[in-house]
Design an enzyme around this catalytic site. Structure first.
Site, PDB file in Angstrom:
ATOM      1  N   CYS A 180      25.197  24.523 -21.990  1.00 38.02           N
ATOM      2  CA  CYS A 180      24.193  24.722 -20.948  1.00 38.02           C
ATOM      3  C   CYS A 180      23.109  25.692 -21.402  1.00 38.02           C
ATOM      4  CB  CYS A 180      24.863  25.246 -19.691  1.00 38.02           C
ATOM      5  SG  CYS A 180      25.852  26.720 -19.985  1.00 38.02           S
ATOM      6  N   GLU A 189      25.027  26.259 -11.114  1.00 44.17           N
ATOM      7  CA  GLU A 189      24.558  26.423 -12.495  1.00 44.17           C
ATOM      8  C   GLU A 189      24.189  25.034 -12.978  1.00 44.17           C
ATOM      9  OE1 GLU A 189      24.370  29.335 -14.066  1.00 44.17           O
ATOM     10  OE2 GLU A 189      25.080  30.251 -12.228  1.00 44.17           O
TER      11      GLU A 189
HETATM   12  P1  NAP Z   1      27.666  16.198 -13.629  1.00 51.33           P
HETATM   13  O1  NAP Z   1      27.731  14.772 -13.898  1.00 51.33           O
HETATM   14  O2  NAP Z   1      26.635  16.702 -12.697  1.00 51.33           O
HETATM   15  O3  NAP Z   1      29.105  16.621 -13.118  1.00 51.33           O
HETATM   16  C1  NAP Z   1      29.431  17.945 -12.866  1.00 51.33           C
HETATM   17  C2  NAP Z   1      30.680  18.001 -12.001  1.00 51.33           C
HETATM   18  O4  NAP Z   1      30.382  17.484 -10.712  1.00 51.33           O
HETATM   19  C3  NAP Z   1      31.835  17.158 -12.527  1.00 51.33           C
HETATM   20  O5  NAP Z   1      33.046  17.833 -12.316  1.00 51.33           O
HETATM   21  C4  NAP Z   1      31.747  15.926 -11.666  1.00 51.33           C
HETATM   22  O6  NAP Z   1      32.975  15.251 -11.563  1.00 51.33           O
HETATM   23  C5  NAP Z   1      31.363  16.541 -10.354  1.00 51.33           C
HETATM   24  N1  NAP Z   1      30.827  15.615  -9.375  1.00 51.33           N
HETATM   25  C6  NAP Z   1      29.974  14.594  -9.573  1.00 51.33           C
HETATM   26  N2  NAP Z   1      29.707  14.005  -8.398  1.00 51.33           N
HETATM   27  C7  NAP Z   1      30.419  14.649  -7.457  1.00 51.33           C
HETATM   28  C8  NAP Z   1      30.577  14.490  -6.045  1.00 51.33           C
HETATM   29  N3  NAP Z   1      29.932  13.569  -5.383  1.00 51.33           N
HETATM   30  N4  NAP Z   1      31.392  15.337  -5.385  1.00 51.33           N
HETATM   31  C9  NAP Z   1      32.051  16.307  -6.032  1.00 51.33           C
HETATM   32  N5  NAP Z   1      31.947  16.491  -7.372  1.00 51.33           N
HETATM   33  C10 NAP Z   1      31.129  15.679  -8.068  1.00 51.33           C
HETATM   34  O7  NAP Z   1      27.486  17.031 -14.972  1.00 51.33           O
HETATM   35  P2  NAP Z   1      28.272  16.859 -16.355  1.00 51.33           P
HETATM   36  O8  NAP Z   1      27.865  15.571 -16.962  1.00 51.33           O
HETATM   37  O9  NAP Z   1      29.728  17.133 -16.215  1.00 51.33           O
HETATM   38  O10 NAP Z   1      27.676  18.051 -17.199  1.00 51.33           O
HETATM   39  C11 NAP Z   1      26.467  17.952 -17.880  1.00 51.33           C
HETATM   40  C12 NAP Z   1      25.385  18.704 -17.180  1.00 51.33           C
HETATM   41  O11 NAP Z   1      25.874  19.966 -16.786  1.00 51.33           O
HETATM   42  C13 NAP Z   1      24.204  18.988 -18.039  1.00 51.33           C
HETATM   43  O12 NAP Z   1      23.070  18.625 -17.324  1.00 51.33           O
HETATM   44  C14 NAP Z   1      24.224  20.478 -18.265  1.00 51.33           C
HETATM   45  O13 NAP Z   1      22.986  21.073 -18.376  1.00 51.33           O
HETATM   46  C15 NAP Z   1      24.918  20.976 -17.081  1.00 51.33           C
HETATM   47  N6  NAP Z   1      25.633  22.205 -17.380  1.00 51.33           N
HETATM   48  C16 NAP Z   1      25.165  23.353 -16.850  1.00 51.33           C
HETATM   49  C17 NAP Z   1      25.832  24.537 -17.118  1.00 51.33           C
HETATM   50  C18 NAP Z   1      25.354  25.852 -16.565  1.00 51.33           C
HETATM   51  O14 NAP Z   1      26.068  26.831 -16.597  1.00 51.33           O
HETATM   52  N7  NAP Z   1      24.160  25.906 -16.063  1.00 51.33           N
HETATM   53  C19 NAP Z   1      26.988  24.537 -17.876  1.00 51.33           C
HETATM   54  C20 NAP Z   1      27.423  23.329 -18.406  1.00 51.33           C
HETATM   55  C21 NAP Z   1      26.743  22.152 -18.129  1.00 51.33           C
HETATM   56  P3  NAP Z   1      33.254  13.904 -12.392  1.00 51.33           P
HETATM   57  O15 NAP Z   1      33.311  14.272 -13.806  1.00 51.33           O
HETATM   58  O16 NAP Z   1      34.574  13.456 -11.851  1.00 51.33           O
HETATM   59  O17 NAP Z   1      32.138  12.974 -12.072  1.00 51.33           O
END
Ligand code: NAP
Length: 692
Positions: free
Chosen positions: A295, A256
């Site tokens: 999101c 997602e």
């Molecule tokens: P993110 O930076 O992509 O991180 C998402 C998750 O991935 C976090 O738990 C992060 O952990 C983890 N992660 C990052 N690098 C990783 C790796 N190499 N290995 C394993 N896990 C890793 O996103 P975010 O800043 O938390 O959220 C914002 C984004 O999420 C926005 O772009 C939004 O659109 C999207 N979003 C989408 C939805 C949906 O349902 N489509 C819902 C909510 C948010 P860490 O925090 O420890 O880095």
């Protein structure tokens, strides 16, 4: 030293080595805790889930797992106030936290109730059985069993509780344990909730583990029976989806990702109409709830070009009323973003958007606060942008600013609005505000390929509408293309994601024994005792009564027409049958079913409490006066019912397969009827189990 968050793994709370990452209060920037996963053995975490949590859950039936979810929901509800207090630190107002906390708990309740759609077994049949041979001795049936792995949920920062609960509700109902890795910046709230879950003892050991901090080498250890779900940015998602272990093991990966959702104002809507006000209200909500960190938030607003000016003015008037500041202040409608990093990120994204759009409300570096410090807290003003050449600009359709940011764009006609909606290259959801059903139909059918969910908003549904931004447990949440291609939730659909489907072939009796659902042509057991004289526990799948027979007469058909007032020509008018499917007046199908009941019912008072309904019914062959019918009534399926109140009699629903045949032996009607049947314990001093 600052307190460090725990990781709930391999049955205990363990803190990672070293200082870890410092986490801050979003409102005032003060450090609150640290998160570290350094030194954790992630391979052991997954093994613990597979070896401890998985067998415990897969032994439980769907009904037991559902009741477990309900108990968990009730338990968490008791601790809400504590969670609300912690949630303020993430920048969420009470209303924002309601979505996260109570929305998440609501998901547990929804999936708990969904247990009733599944059998009281650890596995379930998937769809109907299919005959595979002309002689009726060979058939196929799909069956779903829980996977033997673990669900690994890597979540985004914006909904630290809902993000966890909406996902674990689904895998736990399916019988699969979870390892949850929330985004680090807000994981202190997830940790508080998991502490309560662990303390409650409601889940079996190993059913839920939590990692607060970096995921380390977690994904190196995934195997083919595991399922990985990811919520977050498209760039992280792409990196994880291409992880060598996920590719090597063909591990299902549900993604997602960021999404450029849109809201379209129908060409029929003008100022003064209730739909106009709904349009403005919905947009204001979408921009400011959770400070736009949703999101599903509307990032693109498409307005008919002749309404652009009015729409801008009305929306600006509405968002200007948003009070911003300390999320704990009851007068505040919008709190800060989750942290300074998130604010920097949003500002950078808006700067990119401004290459082709202009800012028509708000400022990047200035925000009026009711309470708080705009530098220390991660505050940002709502930002409304205008792009008047949407077909010529790529930015508004591809750059997501994950904050209170939306871009308004004009369109000429519905065809253009549909094209513009698709320029987002796949979104989680879209809405159209219109009072015109033709416009709604054109938009939905045109835009559906590029959206996971579409809301048609008008005055009729506005009062009850859950809104553009709310994913619902029983509908899929996800979207095609750049929204990640995944589907979360979706009721039964979501549960099946954690189960393995296997096509089983064999004889009807074998499939009946496997599924506990009687299959046509399977062995039937007849005995002295009529099945209606048996209590719920006593009944066996396949118990059958073969009735005496009855010849249908012309008088029966005439009488039934008179009693029912169903004088349809085919039953009553001899002269009208030329060029029809009938040679003579045909007996009413409902009469045949009623006559069948007259044959199979055992009339005396007994364990059968009432007739509950008919599920499937087919009239296969005309029955004319002179035909003789008989019935085979077979116990098809038993569903135990839970008592809603103490004084209720213990009981269950029994489904019966009814086969009505004529003098040639051919079936003329088949049906599945449902009765409510007492359990033997229901009758005080009366018969005990197995007695009548
Ligand atoms: P993110 O930076 O992509 O991180 C998402 C998750 O991935 C976090 O738990 C992060 O952990 C983890 N992660 C990052 N690098 C990783 C790796 N190499 N290995 C394993 N896990 C890793 O996103 P975010 O800043 O938390 O959220 C914002 C984004 O999420 C926005 O772009 C939004 O659109 C999207 N979003 C989408 C939805 C949906 O349902 N489509 C819902 C909510 C948010 P860490 O925090 O420890 O880095």
């Amino acid at each position: 030293m600052m307190p460090k968050l725990g990781n709930y793994i391999t049955g205990s709370w363990i803190t990672g080595d070293g200082e870890g990452q410092t986490l801050f209060n979003a409102f005032n920037g003060e450090p609150i805790t640290q998160a570290s996963t350094r030194g954790l053995d992630f391979g052991a975490v997954l093994d613990y889930a597979r070896q401890k949590g998985n067998p415990a859950l897969r032994r439980m039936s769907f009904h037991e797992r559902g009741r477990m979810l309900r108990a968990l929901a009730l338990h968490l509800r008791e601790h809400l106030e504590k969670f609300y207090r912690i949630s303020y630190l993430t920048g969420a107002t009470r209303a924002d936290s309601w979505i996260d906390l109570e929305g998440g708990i609501g998901n547990l309740f929804a999936y708990a109730s969904l247990r009733r759609k599944f059998p009281d077994e650890p596995f379930c049949p998937d769809g109907e059985g299919m005959p595979l041979g002309k002689g009726g001795t060979f058939m196929g049936q799909h069956v779903l069993v829980p996977k033997e792995g673990v669900a690994i949920h890597i979540n985004a920062f914006n909904f630290p509780v809902w993000g966890m609960l909406e996902k674990i509700a689904v895998n736990l109902l399916a019988g699969v344990p979870a390892v949850v890795k929330p985004a680090t910046v807000t994981c202190f709230l997830t940790e508080a909730v998991v502490r309560e879950i662990a303390a409650s003892g409601i889940l079996p050991d190993g059913a839920l583990q939590l990692i607060c901090g970096s995921a380390g080498d977690l994904l190196d250890h995934v195997a083919s029976q595991d399922v990985v779900t990811f919520t977050g940015s498209a760039s992280t998602g792409l990196q994880l989806k291409a992880h060598p272990a996920i590719l090597r093991e063909s591990t299902p990966f549900n993604m997602e990702a960021d999404s450029l959702n849109c809201l379209v104002l129908g060409t029929d809507v003008e100022p003064g109409m209730p739909e106009w006000d709904l349009f403005i209200k919905e947009l204001r909500k979408e921009m400011t709830v959770k400070a736009g960190q949703k999101c599903t938030a509307v990032r693109r607003i498409f307005v008919p070009e002749n309404r652009l000016e009015d729409a801008q003015k009305a929306l600006i008037r509405a968002i200007a009323q948003t009070t911003i500041g300390n999320p704990e202040n009851e007068k505040v409608r919008m709190g800060p973003l989750a942290g300074q990093t998130q604010r920097l990120e949003v500002r950078a994204q808006v700067t990119k958007l401004l290459a082709s759009s202009q800012l028509i409300y708000g400022a990047l570096d200035n925000v009026k606060l009711l309470e708080g410090d705009a530098d220390k807290g991660a505050f940002l003003s709502p930002l409304l942008l205008l792009n008047d050449r949407p077909f010529d600009s790529e930015e508004p359709h591809s750059i997501e600013a994950f904050g209170p940011v939306s871009t308004m764009m004009p369109y000429r006609d519905m065809e253009a609005a549909i094209e513009l909606s698709k320029m987002g290259k796949g979104s989680l959801c879209s809405s159209i505000v219109t009072a015109d059903a033709r416009i709604a139909r054109e938009y939905v059918l045109g835009a559906a390929t590029h959206h996971g969910r579409i809301l048609i908003l008008n005055n009729e549904c506005a009062k009850e509408s859950t809104g553009h931004g709310s994913p619902l447990p029983l509908l899929v949440h996800g979207g095609p293309g750049r929204a990640g291609g995944g589907e979360e939730m979706g009721g039964i659909r979501g549960v099946k994601h954690y189960m393995q489907r296997v096509a089983v072939q064999g004889s009807p009796s074998m499939i009946t024994a496997l599924t506990d659902v009687y299959q046509p042509n399977a062995r039937q057991t007849t005995g002295e005792k009529h099945p209606f004289r048996k209590y719920f526990e006593e009944l066996q799948i396949g118990d059958t009564v073969i009735t005496h027979r009855r010849t249908i007469t012309e008088a029966d058909i005439v009488n039934f027409a008179n009693v029912s007032w169903d004088h349809f020509y085919a039953h009553t008018d001899h002269t009208s049958l030329a060029d029809t499917l009938f040679e003579k007046p045909v007996a009413h199908g409902y009469f045949i079913l009623s006559a069948a009941a007259g044959l199979f019912v055992d009339p005396g008072k007994g364990p059968v409490m009432l007739n509950y309904g008919v599920e499937e019914c087919r009239f296969l062959k005309p029955v004319y006066a002179g035909s003789t019918i008989g019935v085979k009534l077979t116990c098809k399926e038993k569903i135990a019912q839970e008592k809603k109140e103490e004084k209720e009699l213990p009981r269950g629903i029994v489904k019966w397969y009814v086969d009505v045949y004529d003098e040639t032996g051919e079936s003329v009607a088949i049906a599945t009827i449902l009765t409510m049947v007492q359990r033997s314990g229901a009758v005080g001093d009366g018969p005990s189990e197995g007695q009548t």
